[in-house]
Design a protein around this motif. Structure first.
Motif, PDB file in Angstrom:
ATOM      1  N   GLU A 212       0.827  -1.207   0.000  1.00 12.53           N
ATOM      2  CA  GLU A 212       0.000   0.000   0.000  1.00 12.53           C
ATOM      3  C   GLU A 212       0.861   1.257   0.000  1.00 12.53           C
ATOM      4  O   GLU A 212       0.635   2.187  -0.758  1.00 12.53           O
ATOM      5  CB  GLU A 212      -0.905   0.017   1.236  1.00 12.53           C
ATOM      6  CG  GLU A 212      -2.317  -0.426   0.968  1.00 12.53           C
ATOM      7  CD  GLU A 212      -3.170  -0.318   2.225  1.00 12.53           C
ATOM      8  OE1 GLU A 212      -3.193   0.755   2.866  1.00 12.53           O
ATOM      9  OE2 GLU A 212      -3.810  -1.334   2.557  1.00 12.53           O
ATOM     10  N   TRP A 213       1.877   1.259   0.851  1.00  9.98           N
ATOM     11  CA  TRP A 213       2.744   2.432   0.947  1.00  9.98           C
ATOM     12  C   TRP A 213       3.514   2.651  -0.346  1.00  9.98           C
ATOM     13  O   TRP A 213       3.653   3.790  -0.811  1.00  9.98           O
ATOM     14  CB  TRP A 213       3.721   2.302   2.123  1.00  9.98           C
ATOM     15  CG  TRP A 213       3.079   2.677   3.415  1.00  9.98           C
ATOM     16  CD1 TRP A 213       2.718   1.838   4.404  1.00  9.98           C
ATOM     17  CD2 TRP A 213       2.707   3.981   3.828  1.00  9.98           C
ATOM     18  NE1 TRP A 213       2.127   2.518   5.435  1.00  9.98           N
ATOM     19  CE2 TRP A 213       2.111   3.868   5.104  1.00  9.98           C
ATOM     20  CE3 TRP A 213       2.784   5.263   3.250  1.00  9.98           C
ATOM     21  CZ2 TRP A 213       1.620   4.951   5.804  1.00  9.98           C
ATOM     22  CZ3 TRP A 213       2.303   6.348   3.979  1.00  9.98           C
ATOM     23  CH2 TRP A 213       1.734   6.189   5.232  1.00  9.98           C
ATOM     24  N   SER A 214       3.998   1.565  -0.917  1.00  8.29           N
ATOM     25  CA  SER A 214       4.745   1.755  -2.168  1.00  8.29           C
ATOM     26  C   SER A 214       3.808   2.230  -3.273  1.00  8.29           C
ATOM     27  O   SER A 214       4.183   3.049  -4.107  1.00  8.29           O
ATOM     28  CB  SER A 214       5.489   0.482  -2.572  1.00  8.29           C
ATOM     29  OG  SER A 214       4.581  -0.550  -2.873  1.00  8.29           O
ATOM     30  N   GLY A 215       2.553   1.755  -3.230  1.00  6.57           N
ATOM     31  CA  GLY A 215       1.553   2.230  -4.208  1.00  6.57           C
ATOM     32  C   GLY A 215       1.269   3.707  -4.001  1.00  6.57           C
ATOM     33  O   GLY A 215       1.148   4.466  -4.968  1.00  6.57           O
ATOM     34  N   ARG A 216       1.175   4.161  -2.801  1.00  2.06           N
ATOM     35  CA  ARG A 216       0.916   5.587  -2.512  1.00  2.06           C
ATOM     36  C   ARG A 216       2.122   6.435  -2.879  1.00  2.06           C
ATOM     37  O   ARG A 216       1.972   7.548  -3.359  1.00  2.06           O
ATOM     38  CB  ARG A 216       0.567   5.767  -1.030  1.00  2.06           C
ATOM     39  CG  ARG A 216      -0.826   5.255  -0.719  1.00  2.06           C
ATOM     40  CD  ARG A 216      -1.265   5.674   0.641  1.00  2.06           C
ATOM     41  NE  ARG A 216      -2.604   5.159   0.869  1.00  2.06           N
ATOM     42  CZ  ARG A 216      -3.137   5.001   2.057  1.00  2.06           C
ATOM     43  NH1 ARG A 216      -2.456   5.351   3.112  1.00  2.06           N
ATOM     44  NH2 ARG A 216      -4.358   4.553   2.184  1.00  2.06           N
ATOM     45  N   GLU A 217       3.308   5.872  -2.634  1.00  2.00           N
ATOM     46  CA  GLU A 217       4.517   6.601  -3.014  1.00  2.00           C
ATOM     47  C   GLU A 217       4.548   6.851  -4.520  1.00  2.00           C
ATOM     48  O   GLU A 217       4.907   7.917  -4.985  1.00  2.00           O
ATOM     49  CB  GLU A 217       5.777   5.850  -2.570  1.00  2.00           C
ATOM     50  CG  GLU A 217       6.066   5.941  -1.105  1.00  2.00           C
ATOM     51  CD  GLU A 217       7.296   5.126  -0.698  1.00  2.00           C
ATOM     52  OE1 GLU A 217       7.740   4.260  -1.486  1.00  2.00           O
ATOM     53  OE2 GLU A 217       7.779   5.352   0.416  1.00  2.00           O
ATOM     54  N   GLU A 218       4.121   5.803  -5.260  1.00  2.00           N
ATOM     55  CA  GLU A 218       4.070   5.941  -6.721  1.00  2.00           C
ATOM     56  C   GLU A 218       3.060   7.004  -7.107  1.00  2.00           C
ATOM     57  O   GLU A 218       3.307   7.819  -7.998  1.00  2.00           O
ATOM     58  CB  GLU A 218       3.663   4.594  -7.373  1.00  2.00           C
ATOM     59  CG  GLU A 218       4.715   3.509  -7.255  1.00  2.00           C
ATOM     60  CD  GLU A 218       5.964   3.854  -8.029  1.00  2.00           C
ATOM     61  OE1 GLU A 218       5.866   4.390  -9.138  1.00  2.00           O
ATOM     62  OE2 GLU A 218       7.063   3.568  -7.488  1.00  2.00           O
ATOM     63  N   GLU A 219       1.915   7.003  -6.423  1.00  2.00           N
ATOM     64  CA  GLU A 219       0.870   7.995  -6.707  1.00  2.00           C
ATOM     65  C   GLU A 219       1.380   9.399  -6.410  1.00  2.00           C
ATOM     66  O   GLU A 219       1.147  10.330  -7.156  1.00  2.00           O
ATOM     67  CB  GLU A 219      -0.381   7.740  -5.867  1.00  2.00           C
ATOM     68  CG  GLU A 219      -1.192   6.560  -6.302  1.00  2.00           C
ATOM     69  CD  GLU A 219      -2.376   6.294  -5.373  1.00  2.00           C
ATOM     70  OE1 GLU A 219      -2.686   7.138  -4.509  1.00  2.00           O
ATOM     71  OE2 GLU A 219      -2.983   5.225  -5.509  1.00  2.00           O
ATOM     72  N   LEU A 220       2.116   9.543  -5.313  1.00  2.00           N
ATOM     73  CA  LEU A 220       2.639  10.848  -4.917  1.00  2.00           C
ATOM     74  C   LEU A 220       3.682  11.334  -5.907  1.00  2.00           C
ATOM     75  O   LEU A 220       3.791  12.540  -6.184  1.00  2.00           O
ATOM     76  CB  LEU A 220       3.229  10.803  -3.520  1.00  2.00           C
ATOM     77  CG  LEU A 220       2.224  10.658  -2.376  1.00  2.00           C
ATOM     78  CD1 LEU A 220       2.938  10.493  -1.052  1.00  2.00           C
ATOM     79  CD2 LEU A 220       1.306  11.872  -2.318  1.00  2.00           C
ATOM     80  N   LYS A 221       4.456  10.442  -6.452  1.00  2.27           N
ATOM     81  CA  LYS A 221       5.502  10.817  -7.401  1.00  2.27           C
ATOM     82  C   LYS A 221       4.871  11.341  -8.698  1.00  2.27           C
ATOM     83  O   LYS A 221       5.425  12.217  -9.351  1.00  2.27           O
ATOM     84  CB  LYS A 221       6.417   9.643  -7.715  1.00  2.27           C
ATOM     85  CG  LYS A 221       7.390   9.331  -6.594  1.00  2.27           C
ATOM     86  CD  LYS A 221       8.291   8.177  -6.980  1.00  2.27           C
ATOM     87  CE  LYS A 221       9.232   7.818  -5.836  1.00  2.27           C
ATOM     88  NZ  LYS A 221      10.058   6.662  -6.148  1.00  2.27           N
ATOM     89  N   GLU A 222       3.740  10.804  -9.044  1.00  3.53           N
ATOM     90  CA  GLU A 222       3.085  11.214 -10.291  1.00  3.53           C
ATOM     91  C   GLU A 222       2.389  12.473 -10.165  1.00  3.53           C
ATOM     92  O   GLU A 222       2.448  13.516  -9.992  1.00  3.53           O
ATOM     93  CB  GLU A 222       2.029  10.184 -10.703  1.00  3.53           C
ATOM     94  CG  GLU A 222       2.625   8.851 -11.093  1.00  3.53           C
ATOM     95  CD  GLU A 222       1.550   7.826 -11.340  1.00  3.53           C
ATOM     96  OE1 GLU A 222       0.353   8.087 -11.204  1.00  3.53           O
ATOM     97  OE2 GLU A 222       1.912   6.683 -11.670  1.00  3.53           O
TER      98      GLU A 222
END
Length: 102
Positions: free
Chosen positions: A92-102
């Protein structure tokens, strides 16, 4: 005549004493037999008691082992759940990190 009478009295006393001794010997023998029987009963009782104690110890040991195994299994299940939760949270955190990067 008096001597014969004394001899008869003496023989009667001897016969009475002998009879008394024989009766006493029978009583003693009966008591001895009863004691032997009681000793056998006691020995049998002790053996049964020893077996029963052993059965109880084995049952308790089995119960303790079962409880230990159950606790071990429950702990293992909890660890697996924790590990699974940890992995999901990391995903979940890595998915959110990806979302934040975009």
């Amino acid at each position: 005549d008096k001597e014969r009478e004394r001899d008869e009295m003496r023989e009667k006393k001897i016969a009475d004493l002998t009879h008394s001794l024989v009766e006493r010997a029978k009583e003693i023998d009966q008591i001895r037999k009863e004691c032997e029987e009681k000793e056998k009963e006691f020995k049998t009782f002790k053996e049964r008691l020893k077996k029963r104690k052993k059965e109880i110890r084995n049952k308790q040991r089995g119960e303790r082992e079962r409880q230990i195994n159950q606790n071990r299994n429950e702990c293992e299940e909890e660890r697996e759940k924790e590990e699974e939760l940890k992995l999901r949270m990391e995903e979940e955190w890595s998915g959110r990190e990806e979302e934040l990067k975009e």
